[in-house]
Each structure stands twice: as structure tokens, then as C-alpha cells.
Design a protein around this motif. Structure first.
Motif, PDB file in Angstrom:
ATOM      1  N   SER A 189       0.743  -1.128   0.072  1.00  0.00           N
ATOM      2  CA  SER A 189      -0.070   0.040  -0.005  1.00  0.00           C
ATOM      3  C   SER A 189       0.857   1.280  -0.208  1.00  0.00           C
ATOM      4  N   LYS A 190       2.147   1.123   0.559  1.00  0.00           N
ATOM      5  CA  LYS A 190       2.928   2.326   0.658  1.00  0.00           C
ATOM      6  C   LYS A 190       3.939   2.258  -0.743  1.00  0.00           C
ATOM      7  N   THR A 191       4.059   1.247  -1.641  1.00  0.00           N
ATOM      8  CA  THR A 191       4.803   1.298  -2.574  1.00  0.00           C
ATOM      9  C   THR A 191       4.042   0.844  -4.004  1.00  0.00           C
ATOM     10  N   GLU A 192       4.418   1.511  -4.850  1.00  0.00           N
ATOM     11  CA  GLU A 192       3.749   1.375  -6.238  1.00  0.00           C
ATOM     12  C   GLU A 192       4.318  -0.050  -6.985  1.00  0.00           C
ATOM     13  N   GLY A 193       4.067  -1.295  -6.704  1.00  0.00           N
ATOM     14  CA  GLY A 193       4.561  -2.075  -7.383  1.00  0.00           C
ATOM     15  C   GLY A 193       6.006  -2.651  -6.642  1.00  0.00           C
ATOM     16  N   VAL A 194       6.076  -3.758  -6.183  1.00  0.00           N
ATOM     17  CA  VAL A 194       7.204  -4.350  -5.513  1.00  0.00           C
ATOM     18  C   VAL A 194       7.565  -5.656  -6.010  1.00  0.00           C
ATOM     19  N   SER A 195       8.945  -5.869  -6.123  1.00  0.00           N
ATOM     20  CA  SER A 195       9.292  -7.217  -6.629  1.00  0.00           C
ATOM     21  C   SER A 195       9.179  -8.195  -5.468  1.00  0.00           C
ATOM     22  N   PRO A 196       9.134  -9.632  -5.805  1.00  0.00           N
ATOM     23  CA  PRO A 196       9.175 -10.426  -4.785  1.00  0.00           C
ATOM     24  C   PRO A 196      10.475 -10.293  -3.915  1.00  0.00           C
ATOM     25  N   GLY A 197      11.634 -10.195  -4.549  1.00  0.00           N
ATOM     26  CA  GLY A 197      13.010  -9.893  -3.798  1.00  0.00           C
ATOM     27  C   GLY A 197      12.774  -8.977  -2.938  1.00  0.00           C
ATOM     28  N   ARG A 198      12.269  -7.639  -3.215  1.00  0.00           N
ATOM     29  CA  ARG A 198      12.361  -6.513  -2.240  1.00  0.00           C
ATOM     30  C   ARG A 198      11.406  -6.748  -0.954  1.00  0.00           C
ATOM     31  N   LEU A 199      10.182  -7.527  -1.555  1.00  0.00           N
ATOM     32  CA  LEU A 199       9.318  -7.864  -0.322  1.00  0.00           C
ATOM     33  C   LEU A 199      10.097  -8.659   0.522  1.00  0.00           C
ATOM     34  N   ALA A 200      10.759  -9.768   0.213  1.00  0.00           N
ATOM     35  CA  ALA A 200      11.376 -10.641   1.037  1.00  0.00           C
ATOM     36  C   ALA A 200      12.195  -9.910   1.931  1.00  0.00           C
ATOM     37  N   ALA A 201      13.266  -8.856   1.206  1.00  0.00           N
ATOM     38  CA  ALA A 201      14.057  -8.011   1.998  1.00  0.00           C
ATOM     39  C   ALA A 201      13.328  -7.214   3.139  1.00  0.00           C
ATOM     40  N   LEU A 202      12.144  -6.711   2.846  1.00  0.00           N
ATOM     41  CA  LEU A 202      11.463  -5.705   3.585  1.00  0.00           C
ATOM     42  C   LEU A 202      10.747  -6.551   4.826  1.00  0.00           C
ATOM     43  N   GLN A 203      10.361  -7.930   4.424  1.00  0.00           N
ATOM     44  CA  GLN A 203       9.937  -8.529   5.663  1.00  0.00           C
ATOM     45  C   GLN A 203      10.842  -9.244   6.337  1.00  0.00           C
ATOM     46  N   GLY A 204      12.079  -9.594   5.694  1.00  0.00           N
ATOM     47  CA  GLY A 204      13.201 -10.230   6.356  1.00  0.00           C
ATOM     48  C   GLY A 204      12.905 -11.735   6.515  1.00  0.00           C
ATOM     49  N   VAL A 205      12.431 -12.076   5.137  1.00  0.00           N
ATOM     50  CA  VAL A 205      12.371 -13.367   5.003  1.00  0.00           C
ATOM     51  C   VAL A 205      12.906 -14.027   3.851  1.00  0.00           C
ATOM     52  N   HIS A 206      12.666 -15.277   3.441  1.00  0.00           N
ATOM     53  CA  HIS A 206      13.009 -15.834   2.368  1.00  0.00           C
ATOM     54  C   HIS A 206      12.247 -15.633   1.091  1.00  0.00           C
ATOM     55  N   LYS A 207      12.519 -15.726  -0.234  1.00  0.00           N
ATOM     56  CA  LYS A 207      11.800 -15.363  -1.178  1.00  0.00           C
ATOM     57  C   LYS A 207      10.724 -16.476  -1.314  1.00  0.00           C
ATOM     58  N   SER A 208      11.025 -17.554  -0.842  1.00  0.00           N
ATOM     59  CA  SER A 208       9.783 -18.702  -0.896  1.00  0.00           C
ATOM     60  C   SER A 208       8.701 -18.353   0.097  1.00  0.00           C
ATOM     61  N   ALA A 209       8.915 -17.730   1.341  1.00  0.00           N
ATOM     62  CA  ALA A 209       7.793 -17.292   2.189  1.00  0.00           C
ATOM     63  C   ALA A 209       7.006 -16.290   1.284  1.00  0.00           C
TER      64      ALA A 209
END
Length: 150
Positions: A47-67
Motif C-alpha cells: 500500500s505504500k509502494t507502487e509495485g514491489v518485486s518479490p525480492g524486495r518484499l522478502a528483504a522488507l519482511q526479513g524472510v526468504h523469497k519462498s515465504a
């Protein structure tokens, strides 16, 4: 200033960890029964970012890309997020909230805001709230600069 800053950092971490847990667990609303804290966190990021890559989401959530992949898949099945291919890279993808996802986050934000307000309204003076705002604006600015340089 070193010891004071260490104390401030420890308090900030405690609030981030235990404050979030307390707020989420003490709210009795369907949105918190229907979606996990991790899913809601992901939706907040989207909601705060217009289009996020899965890798960036993983980094922001501190989890592996599979999660992230599992969360995205579940939310996509519920039509809460959509996945778009990147125009630059055929392998690249970006995740976006749908209107349904935006409504969920709006509801979540309203419920959380009302709950936190009820917790704090009798505990803080106007001057303390103004000081929080000043400090949080400064912290946001500092952390945003670090984020942009990565």
C-alpha cells in the motif's frame, strides 16, 4: 550520548517487537482473523509502494523469497494482489494491491488507529505527542535516505 542512544535503540526494538504483537493480539476484528500478521504486513508494504518485486518484499519482511512467494500466491488466489510482469525484464515481476486489498488495508489501518488511540489517549499529553511526531518524522527521513541509497 552513546549510552542514551543505546537505551533509545533498545526501547525502539522492544516497541517494534512487543508493541506490534500486543496491538495485533488485542484487536478483535475479522480482518485480523482472516489474514495473518505477515500477510497484513505485506499488504501494508504494497500500500505504500507502487509495485514491489518479490525480492524486495522478502528483504522488507526479513524472510526468504519462498515465504513471500507462498504469501503472494495465497493473496492472489483471493484477488487481494495481482502480479504484473516487468516491462524491462521478462523474468521480473511486481506485485500490486487490488481494490479489494486496498480496502482491507484501509480497514486494518482504521482499526489499528482507533485501538492505539484508545490505549494512548489518556496516557500522553499533547506536548508528548508533538515530540513523538517530531522524532518520528526525523527517523522516517533518516531511514528513507538509507533505503534509497541501497
Amino acid at each position: 550520548m552513546g549510552k542514551q542512544l543505546d537505551t533509545a535503540i533498545e526501547l525502539f526494538k522492544d516497541i517494534m517487537i512487543y508493541g506490534t504483537e500486543r496491538v495485533i493480539k488485542s484487536i478483535d476484528h475479522e480482518v485480523f482473523h482472516d489474514y495473518s500478521p505477515e500477510q497484513l504486513h505485506m499488504m501494508q508494504i504494497l500500500s505504500k509502494t507502487e509495485g514491489v518485486s518479490p525480492g524486495r518484499l522478502a528483504a522488507l519482511q526479513g524472510v526468504h523469497k519462498s515465504a513471500v512467494s507462498n504469501r503472494v500466491k495465497k493473496l492472489a488466489q483471493q484477488e487481494i494482489v495481482v502480479i504484473h510482469g516487468s516491462e524491462k525484464d521478462q523474468r521480473g515481476k511486481t506485485i500490486h494491491l487490488t481494490d479489494k486489498g486496498i480496502k482491507i488495508i484501509q480497514t486494518s489501518n482504521q482499526v489499528i488507529s482507533r485501538h492505539i488511540e484508545s490505549l494512548l489517549s489518556d496516557q500522553l499529553e499533547d506536548e508528548e505527542i508533538e515530540e513523538f511526531i517530531r522524532i518520528f518524522i526525523k527517523l522516517k527521513s533518516i531511514l528513507k535516505v538509507e533505503e534509497d541509497s541501497q
